[in-house]
Motif scaffolding. Structure first.
Motif, PDB file in Angstrom:
ATOM      1  N   LEU A 185       0.931  -1.003   0.101  1.00  0.00           N
ATOM      2  CA  LEU A 185       0.088  -0.050   0.031  1.00  0.00           C
ATOM      3  C   LEU A 185       0.733   1.073  -0.044  1.00  0.00           C
ATOM      4  CD1 LEU A 185      -2.928  -0.890   2.610  1.00  0.00           C
ATOM      5  CD2 LEU A 185      -3.040  -0.692   0.059  1.00  0.00           C
ATOM      6  N   LEU A 186       2.062   1.324   0.864  1.00  0.00           N
ATOM      7  CA  LEU A 186       3.023   2.384   0.906  1.00  0.00           C
ATOM      8  C   LEU A 186       3.420   2.618  -0.464  1.00  0.00           C
ATOM      9  CD1 LEU A 186       4.794   1.961   4.068  1.00  0.00           C
ATOM     10  CD2 LEU A 186       2.943   3.459   3.479  1.00  0.00           C
ATOM     11  N   GLY A 187       3.947   1.600  -1.249  1.00  0.00           N
ATOM     12  CA  GLY A 187       4.474   1.627  -2.532  1.00  0.00           C
ATOM     13  C   GLY A 187       3.535   2.256  -3.637  1.00  0.00           C
ATOM     14  N   LEU A 188       1.948   1.741  -3.427  1.00  0.00           N
ATOM     15  CA  LEU A 188       1.067   2.333  -4.252  1.00  0.00           C
ATOM     16  C   LEU A 188       0.899   3.763  -4.051  1.00  0.00           C
ATOM     17  CD1 LEU A 188      -1.202   1.676  -6.349  1.00  0.00           C
ATOM     18  CD2 LEU A 188      -2.696   1.170  -4.360  1.00  0.00           C
ATOM     19  N   ASP A 189       0.898   3.891  -2.867  1.00  0.00           N
ATOM     20  CA  ASP A 189       0.583   5.445  -2.353  1.00  0.00           C
ATOM     21  C   ASP A 189       1.846   6.199  -3.092  1.00  0.00           C
ATOM     22  OD1 ASP A 189       0.538   7.857  -0.866  1.00  0.00           O
ATOM     23  OD2 ASP A 189      -0.629   7.107   0.697  1.00  0.00           O
ATOM     24  N   ALA A 190       3.083   5.932  -2.929  1.00  0.00           N
ATOM     25  CA  ALA A 190       4.123   6.711  -3.445  1.00  0.00           C
ATOM     26  C   ALA A 190       4.142   6.811  -4.903  1.00  0.00           C
ATOM     27  CB  ALA A 190       5.490   6.186  -2.932  1.00  0.00           C
ATOM     28  N   GLY A 191       3.848   5.675  -5.524  1.00  0.00           N
ATOM     29  CA  GLY A 191       3.511   5.492  -6.946  1.00  0.00           C
ATOM     30  C   GLY A 191       2.557   6.603  -7.727  1.00  0.00           C
ATOM     31  N   VAL A 192       1.348   6.339  -7.056  1.00  0.00           N
ATOM     32  CA  VAL A 192       0.250   7.233  -7.200  1.00  0.00           C
ATOM     33  C   VAL A 192       0.240   8.884  -7.092  1.00  0.00           C
ATOM     34  CG1 VAL A 192      -2.316   7.779  -7.078  1.00  0.00           C
ATOM     35  CG2 VAL A 192      -1.630   5.419  -7.008  1.00  0.00           C
ATOM     36  N   GLY A 193       1.124   9.095  -6.000  1.00  0.00           N
ATOM     37  CA  GLY A 193       1.412  10.466  -5.547  1.00  0.00           C
ATOM     38  C   GLY A 193       2.229  11.059  -6.690  1.00  0.00           C
ATOM     39  N   LEU A 194       3.649  10.495  -6.977  1.00  0.00           N
ATOM     40  CA  LEU A 194       4.549  10.834  -7.831  1.00  0.00           C
ATOM     41  C   LEU A 194       3.807  11.230  -9.129  1.00  0.00           C
ATOM     42  CD1 LEU A 194       7.430   8.363  -7.149  1.00  0.00           C
ATOM     43  CD2 LEU A 194       7.286  11.101  -6.797  1.00  0.00           C
ATOM     44  N   ALA A 195       2.893  10.217  -9.666  1.00  0.00           N
ATOM     45  CA  ALA A 195       2.408  10.699 -10.807  1.00  0.00           C
ATOM     46  C   ALA A 195       1.004  11.575 -10.919  1.00  0.00           C
ATOM     47  CB  ALA A 195       1.482   9.344 -11.325  1.00  0.00           C
ATOM     48  N   ALA A 196       0.409  11.623  -9.635  1.00  0.00           N
ATOM     49  CA  ALA A 196      -0.199  12.841  -9.720  1.00  0.00           C
ATOM     50  C   ALA A 196       0.225  14.348  -9.492  1.00  0.00           C
ATOM     51  CB  ALA A 196      -1.412  12.647  -8.489  1.00  0.00           C
ATOM     52  N   CYS A 197       1.341  14.363  -8.755  1.00  0.00           N
ATOM     53  CA  CYS A 197       2.088  15.518  -8.718  1.00  0.00           C
ATOM     54  C   CYS A 197       2.711  15.835 -10.108  1.00  0.00           C
ATOM     55  CB  CYS A 197       3.191  15.191  -7.628  1.00  0.00           C
ATOM     56  SG  CYS A 197       2.623  15.025  -6.028  1.00  0.00           S
ATOM     57  N   ALA A 198       3.076  15.010 -10.675  1.00  0.00           N
ATOM     58  CA  ALA A 198       3.737  15.342 -12.087  1.00  0.00           C
ATOM     59  C   ALA A 198       2.636  15.736 -12.922  1.00  0.00           C
ATOM     60  CB  ALA A 198       4.445  14.045 -12.597  1.00  0.00           C
ATOM     61  N   LEU A 199       1.538  15.125 -12.923  1.00  0.00           N
ATOM     62  CA  LEU A 199       0.447  15.637 -13.927  1.00  0.00           C
ATOM     63  C   LEU A 199      -0.405  16.835 -13.261  1.00  0.00           C
ATOM     64  CD1 LEU A 199      -1.079  11.975 -14.688  1.00  0.00           C
ATOM     65  CD2 LEU A 199       0.396  13.718 -16.227  1.00  0.00           C
ATOM     66  N   ALA A 200      -0.134  17.241 -12.118  1.00  0.00           N
ATOM     67  CA  ALA A 200      -0.843  18.432 -11.569  1.00  0.00           C
ATOM     68  C   ALA A 200      -0.701  19.655 -12.511  1.00  0.00           C
ATOM     69  CB  ALA A 200      -0.389  18.830 -10.063  1.00  0.00           C
ATOM     70  N   GLY A 201       0.384  19.962 -13.347  1.00  0.00           N
ATOM     71  CA  GLY A 201       0.377  21.081 -14.144  1.00  0.00           C
ATOM     72  C   GLY A 201      -0.260  20.686 -15.501  1.00  0.00           C
ATOM     73  N   VAL A 202      -0.732  19.526 -15.893  1.00  0.00           N
ATOM     74  CA  VAL A 202      -1.221  19.307 -17.371  1.00  0.00           C
ATOM     75  C   VAL A 202      -2.736  19.581 -17.338  1.00  0.00           C
ATOM     76  CG1 VAL A 202      -1.022  17.526 -18.877  1.00  0.00           C
ATOM     77  CG2 VAL A 202       0.957  17.648 -17.426  1.00  0.00           C
TER      78      VAL A 202
END
Length: 433
Positions: free
Chosen positions: A74-91
């Protein structure tokens, strides 16, 4: 004479080129989209990991993990989804689907909570009830479901909140974020509307200015055409005199020498007058419009003479207007000894000035002075300003025509108010033989 000061009326009637459109304020939301997108990504990438680490630390302090392996996943999923979401926040900042995707990512990832907040605010900016309902449903259902999943693998909370409290808290957070977004969207729509109205008003102002310039140009062309027609009639009159007396000289060989000299002088004077008129025609004739203009001489109307000046005043008096005409330094008959264009021009100018006074200062007496001042012939019209503050509606082209007629005859015209609250129009033309 007392100096004439420009008035708002005369200034408004003066022709002028349209000014360049004034640029509006910069668009603060879209002026630097790349910088805004980069700033959003940087902030989410800094705040997201901090939130993630805080929540992980709190979970570890609560006790022993129920399922360490599942918790790590779950922690890995949390980190992976978070990284993707932060990267896509400006798109795709204006995309509803992207906004809902960021909200959905924040329901399964603490790392993506800042990006989810950004997505909720952007969704609220669309001001759509369907989008708002989707955001609330995602936050409530997704957040509650993921919280229950974490409870199965994480250490048990010593003081868990009831389900209704979770639902109420998540709903409140979602609504607050949506309200912030709606306020931003309303402001952006208002700014866009005001900017569109300002641009429309500027286009309308430019169109009015262009129309005004076209009206002034048309009036000047009509005035030139009217002068040319007047001079054409005068020239025909002088040439007919030349032809008449020349014919008499050619057909009579028994005339006494004195009579022959008189006829020759008449031919000479008429030819000189015709030559002067011809020069004025060549200067004034700029328009080929053969149409007749109301209020100008032409067709079967008699040629204007010095008597036409008094006739214009008499016509105005017949309409109830009080007009006084004074001659200074010359008599009415002196005009007939000058260029024929002088009487024509004065009659036309006086007619326009009397109409202008009757329109803008009804009931006020008009004083008209014709004076021989040095090398100039001056026509000066003055009347008291009306006590009413509401000006009469008009095109403002009458004084433009007067000025154009004076200019084409080598003179000038000016108008304005004097310190004793009188409106004065002064026309100066050369005193030429």
């Amino acid at each position: 004479m007392t100096p004439i000061a420009p008035t708002a009326r005369s200034a408004a009637h003066a022709p002028g080129a349209a000014s360049a459109p004034t640029p509006g304020p910069p668009d603060h939301r879209g002026g630097h989209p790349r910088l805004r997108a980069l700033a959003t990504v940087v902030v989410c990438s800094l705040v997201g990991p901090a939130v993630y680490l805080v929540l992980v630390g709190v979970s570890l302090e609560e006790g022993e993990l129920r399922s360490p392996g599942a918790w790590v996943v779950l922690l890995g999923l949390d980190a992976g989804v978070g990284l993707a979401a932060c990267a896509l926040a400006g798109v795709a900042r204006g995309s509803r689907a992207m906004a809902l995707g960021l909200v959905a990512a924040s329901t399964v990832s603490a790392w993506a909570l800042p990006a989810g907040a950004v997505g909720a605010v952007r969704a609220g900016a669309h001001r759509s009830r369907a989008v708002d309902a989707a955001v609330v449903a995602l936050v409530v259902v997704g957040g509650t479901g993921y919280g229950r999943l974490q409870a199965l693998v994480a250490p048990p909370s010593p003081d868990p909140l009831p389900l209704w409290a979770d639902l109420a808290g998540l709903s409140l957070v979602a609504v607050l974020l949506l309200l912030v977004g709606r306020a931003r969207g309303t402001r952006s729509a208002l700014v866009a509307s005001l900017r569109a109205q300002a641009e429309g008003a500027e286009r309308e102002r430019a169109a009015l200015a262009a129309g005004r310039a076209a009206e002034v140009a048309r009036t000047r062309a009509e005035e030139r055409s009217a002068i040319a027609r007047d001079m054409h009639d005068t020239l025909s009159h002088q040439l007919s005199i030349v032809a008449l007396h020349a014919g008499a000289l050619a057909s009579r060989d028994d005339l006494p020498p004195e009579r022959a000299r008189d006829a020759a002088r008449t031919v000479r004077d008429a030819a000189a007058d015709a030559n002067a008129v011809l020069r004025e025609v060549l200067v004034a004739l700029r328009s080929t419009d053969p149409g007749q203009r109301l209020g100008h001489h032409g067709g079967a109307e008699p040629l204007p003479t010095s008597a036409s000046v008094e006739e214009q005043a008499a016509r105005a008096r017949a309409l109830g207007q009080r007009v006084e005409v004074a001659w200074r330094g010359l008599a009415a008959v002196d005009l007939d000894e000058r260029s024929p264009a002088t009487a024509v021009s004065l009659a036309q100018v006086l007619a326009e000035l009397l109409v202008n006074a009757r329109k803008h200062a009804p009931g006020e007496p008009v004083d008209v002075v014709l004076a021989h001042e040095g090398a100039d012939l001056v026509l000066r019209s003055s009347n008291s300003l009306p006590s009413s503050s509401a000006p009469a509606l008009g095109t403002g082209l009458g004084l433009v025509g007067v000025a154009e007629r004076a200019r084409l005859l080598g003179g000038s015209a000016r108008s304005g108010t004097t310190p004793d609250d009188r409106f004065v129009v002064e026309v100066v033309v050369p005193w030429s033989a």
